[in-house]
Design an enzyme around this catalytic site. Structure first.
Site, mmCIF file in Angstrom:
data_model
loop_
_atom_site.group_PDB
_atom_site.id
_atom_site.type_symbol
_atom_site.label_atom_id
_atom_site.label_comp_id
_atom_site.label_asym_id
_atom_site.label_seq_id
_atom_site.Cartn_x
_atom_site.Cartn_y
_atom_site.Cartn_z
ATOM 1 N N CYS A 70 0.841 -1.188 0.000
ATOM 2 C CA CYS A 70 0.000 0.000 0.000
ATOM 3 C C CYS A 70 0.882 1.246 0.000
ATOM 4 O O CYS A 70 1.897 1.324 0.676
ATOM 5 C CB CYS A 70 -0.997 -0.022 1.153
ATOM 6 S SG CYS A 70 -0.562 0.914 2.600
ATOM 7 N N GLU A 71 0.452 2.185 -0.839
ATOM 8 C CA GLU A 71 1.292 3.368 -1.032
ATOM 9 C C GLU A 71 1.235 4.325 0.155
ATOM 10 O O GLU A 71 2.024 5.257 0.223
ATOM 11 C CB GLU A 71 0.910 4.094 -2.327
ATOM 12 C CG GLU A 71 -0.452 4.729 -2.323
ATOM 13 C CD GLU A 71 -0.812 5.319 -3.696
ATOM 14 O OE1 GLU A 71 -0.317 4.838 -4.720
ATOM 15 O OE2 GLU A 71 -1.612 6.261 -3.711
ATOM 16 N N HIS A 72 0.309 4.082 1.078
ATOM 17 C CA HIS A 72 0.219 4.983 2.237
ATOM 18 C C HIS A 72 1.157 4.587 3.359
ATOM 19 O O HIS A 72 1.700 5.439 4.046
ATOM 20 C CB HIS A 72 -1.217 5.002 2.780
ATOM 21 C CG HIS A 72 -2.214 5.465 1.767
ATOM 22 N ND1 HIS A 72 -3.440 4.854 1.569
ATOM 23 C CD2 HIS A 72 -2.152 6.464 0.876
ATOM 24 C CE1 HIS A 72 -4.092 5.472 0.602
ATOM 25 N NE2 HIS A 72 -3.336 6.450 0.162
ATOM 26 N N HIS A 73 1.298 3.273 3.583
ATOM 27 C CA HIS A 73 2.085 2.814 4.738
ATOM 28 C C HIS A 73 3.267 1.932 4.336
ATOM 29 O O HIS A 73 4.044 1.515 5.196
ATOM 30 C CB HIS A 73 1.192 2.012 5.690
ATOM 31 C CG HIS A 73 0.028 2.796 6.228
ATOM 32 N ND1 HIS A 73 -1.219 2.740 5.674
ATOM 33 C CD2 HIS A 73 -0.047 3.670 7.263
ATOM 34 C CE1 HIS A 73 -2.040 3.540 6.354
ATOM 35 N NE2 HIS A 73 -1.350 4.114 7.314
ATOM 36 N N GLN A 111 -5.535 -0.301 -3.844
ATOM 37 C CA GLN A 111 -6.210 -1.429 -4.490
ATOM 38 C C GLN A 111 -7.097 -0.984 -5.660
ATOM 39 O O GLN A 111 -7.169 -1.665 -6.684
ATOM 40 C CB GLN A 111 -7.024 -2.188 -3.428
ATOM 41 C CG GLN A 111 -7.575 -3.509 -3.952
ATOM 42 C CD GLN A 111 -8.303 -4.278 -2.873
ATOM 43 O OE1 GLN A 111 -7.880 -4.301 -1.721
ATOM 44 N NE2 GLN A 111 -9.395 -4.914 -3.231
ATOM 45 N N HIS A 139 -5.431 -5.927 3.972
ATOM 46 C CA HIS A 139 -4.398 -4.898 4.072
ATOM 47 C C HIS A 139 -3.718 -4.961 5.436
ATOM 48 O O HIS A 139 -4.372 -4.795 6.470
ATOM 49 C CB HIS A 139 -5.031 -3.513 3.863
ATOM 50 C CG HIS A 139 -5.455 -3.274 2.443
ATOM 51 N ND1 HIS A 139 -4.909 -2.299 1.651
ATOM 52 C CD2 HIS A 139 -6.360 -3.926 1.662
ATOM 53 C CE1 HIS A 139 -5.463 -2.339 0.448
ATOM 54 N NE2 HIS A 139 -6.350 -3.316 0.430
ATOM 55 N N CYS A 141 -1.849 -2.900 6.761
ATOM 56 C CA CYS A 141 -1.905 -1.623 7.500
ATOM 57 C C CYS A 141 -3.167 -1.529 8.335
ATOM 58 O O CYS A 141 -3.244 -0.732 9.264
ATOM 59 C CB CYS A 141 -1.786 -0.431 6.548
ATOM 60 S SG CYS A 141 -3.119 -0.307 5.361
HETATM 61 N N1 LIG Z 1 -9.040 3.349 -0.512
HETATM 62 C C1 LIG Z 1 -7.921 2.756 -0.084
HETATM 63 N N2 LIG Z 1 -7.413 3.108 1.101
HETATM 64 C C2 LIG Z 1 -6.308 2.482 1.516
HETATM 65 C C3 LIG Z 1 -5.648 1.498 0.789
HETATM 66 N N3 LIG Z 1 -4.579 1.064 1.510
HETATM 67 C C4 LIG Z 1 -4.581 1.787 2.653
HETATM 68 N N4 LIG Z 1 -5.617 2.654 2.666
HETATM 69 C C5 LIG Z 1 -6.081 3.635 3.652
HETATM 70 O O1 LIG Z 1 -5.377 4.860 3.542
HETATM 71 C C6 LIG Z 1 -5.777 5.648 4.638
HETATM 72 C C7 LIG Z 1 -4.676 6.610 5.065
HETATM 73 O O2 LIG Z 1 -5.255 7.387 6.086
HETATM 74 P P1 LIG Z 1 -4.458 8.416 7.037
HETATM 75 O O3 LIG Z 1 -5.413 8.913 8.068
HETATM 76 O O4 LIG Z 1 -3.746 9.403 6.187
HETATM 77 O O5 LIG Z 1 -3.336 7.474 7.676
HETATM 78 P P2 LIG Z 1 -3.327 6.785 9.108
HETATM 79 O O6 LIG Z 1 -3.366 7.814 10.188
HETATM 80 O O7 LIG Z 1 -2.153 5.859 9.146
HETATM 81 O O8 LIG Z 1 -4.707 5.983 9.084
HETATM 82 P P3 LIG Z 1 -5.168 4.682 9.869
HETATM 83 O O9 LIG Z 1 -4.824 3.490 9.035
HETATM 84 O O10 LIG Z 1 -6.666 4.855 10.016
HETATM 85 O O11 LIG Z 1 -4.454 4.659 11.195
HETATM 86 C C8 LIG Z 1 -6.209 4.656 5.706
HETATM 87 O O12 LIG Z 1 -7.612 4.801 5.873
HETATM 88 C C9 LIG Z 1 -5.894 3.272 5.077
HETATM 89 O O13 LIG Z 1 -6.777 2.268 5.503
HETATM 90 C C10 LIG Z 1 -6.202 1.163 -0.473
HETATM 91 O O14 LIG Z 1 -5.710 0.303 -1.220
HETATM 92 N N5 LIG Z 1 -7.334 1.821 -0.865
HETATM 93 ZN ZN LIG Z 2 -1.933 1.238 4.103
#
Ligand SMILES: Nc1nc2c(ncn2[C@@H]2O[C@H](COP(=O)(O)OP(=O)(O)OP(=O)(O)O)[C@@H](O)[C@H]2O)c(=O)[nH]1
Ligand SMILES: [Zn+2]
Length: 178
Positions: A70-73, A111, A139, A141
């Site tokens: 996942c590109e966020h974490h 995704q 996921h 994360c």
């Molecule tokens: N739509 C979508 N969201 C994703 C995917 N992978 C991770 N995420 C979400 O990306 C979001 C990033 O949210 P942030 O609030 O910026 O990050 P965070 O504080 O680490 O969020 P939490 O996971 O809720 O603790 C989270 O809600 C993740 O669940 C994906 O493939 N698709």
């Molecule tokens: Zn993630």
């Protein structure tokens, strides 16, 4: 990359202890592997494996295992991809569908985009009457950290051409998937 891993790991543990000595090098090699999709192109992955065919019946390849990040974490999401298409004059080599899934999965992704990228690539390559892609994944994360939900999974779909415009085609796909 090795240097960056040394910095990250060194911020939490003693990099000079024997178990960690080669870890930055190994981790860099592993990261390179699991993001190798950046070094690939569709042309290279498909290698010309498109074959003329009069078949215009639906082709489904299901349960293609999928490992992405996942590109966020930068944590894994893992699951299955199901791909269907309606050929139009040619079919694509079976293994190439899995290779295309891997090429887009081995990058930093969300995704939804992964699902669309796979569908659009197959549509473009084969000039099919339609393509349907469904991905179901868990996921890490959401499991190892954050909200810590171990059992939820995410399902995404991308429906192009007849899979979008023709309800019967879409239903046949979903029925055949079981
Ligand atoms: N739509 C979508 N969201 C994703 C995917 N992978 C991770 N995420 C979400 O990306 C979001 C990033 O949210 P942030 O609030 O910026 O990050 P965070 O504080 O680490 O969020 P939490 O996971 O809720 O603790 C989270 O809600 C993740 O669940 C994906 O493939 N698709
Ligand atoms: Zn993630």
């Amino acid at each position: 990359m090795k240097q960056a891993y040394a910095e990250i790991i060194g911020s939490r543990d003693d990099l000079s202890r024997p178990g960690l000595l080669d870890t930055p090098k190994r981790a860099a090699k592993a990261f390179d592997f699991i993001t190798r999709g950046y070094d690939q192109s569709l042309e290279e992955v498909v290698n010309g494996a498109l074959f003329p065919s009069d078949s215009n019946e639906m082709v489904i390849v299901k349960d293609i295992e999928l490992y992405s990040l996942c590109e966020h974490h930068v944590l894994p999401f893992v699951g299955k991809c199901h791909v269907a298409y309606l050929p139009s004059g040619q079919v694509i080599g079976l293994s190439k569908i899995a290779r295309i899934v891997d090429m887009f999965a081995r990058r930093l992704q969300i995704q939804e985009n992964l699902t669309t990228e796979v569908a659009e690539a197959i549509m473009k390559l084969t000039n099919a009457h339609g393509v349907g892609v469904i991905i179901e994944a868990r996921h890490f994360c959401m499991m190892m950290r954050g909200v810590e939900k171990q059992n939820s999974s995410m399902k995404t779909s991308a429906m192009l051409g007849e899979f979008r415009s023709n309800q019967a085609t879409r239903s046949e796909f979903l029925t055949l998937l079981g």
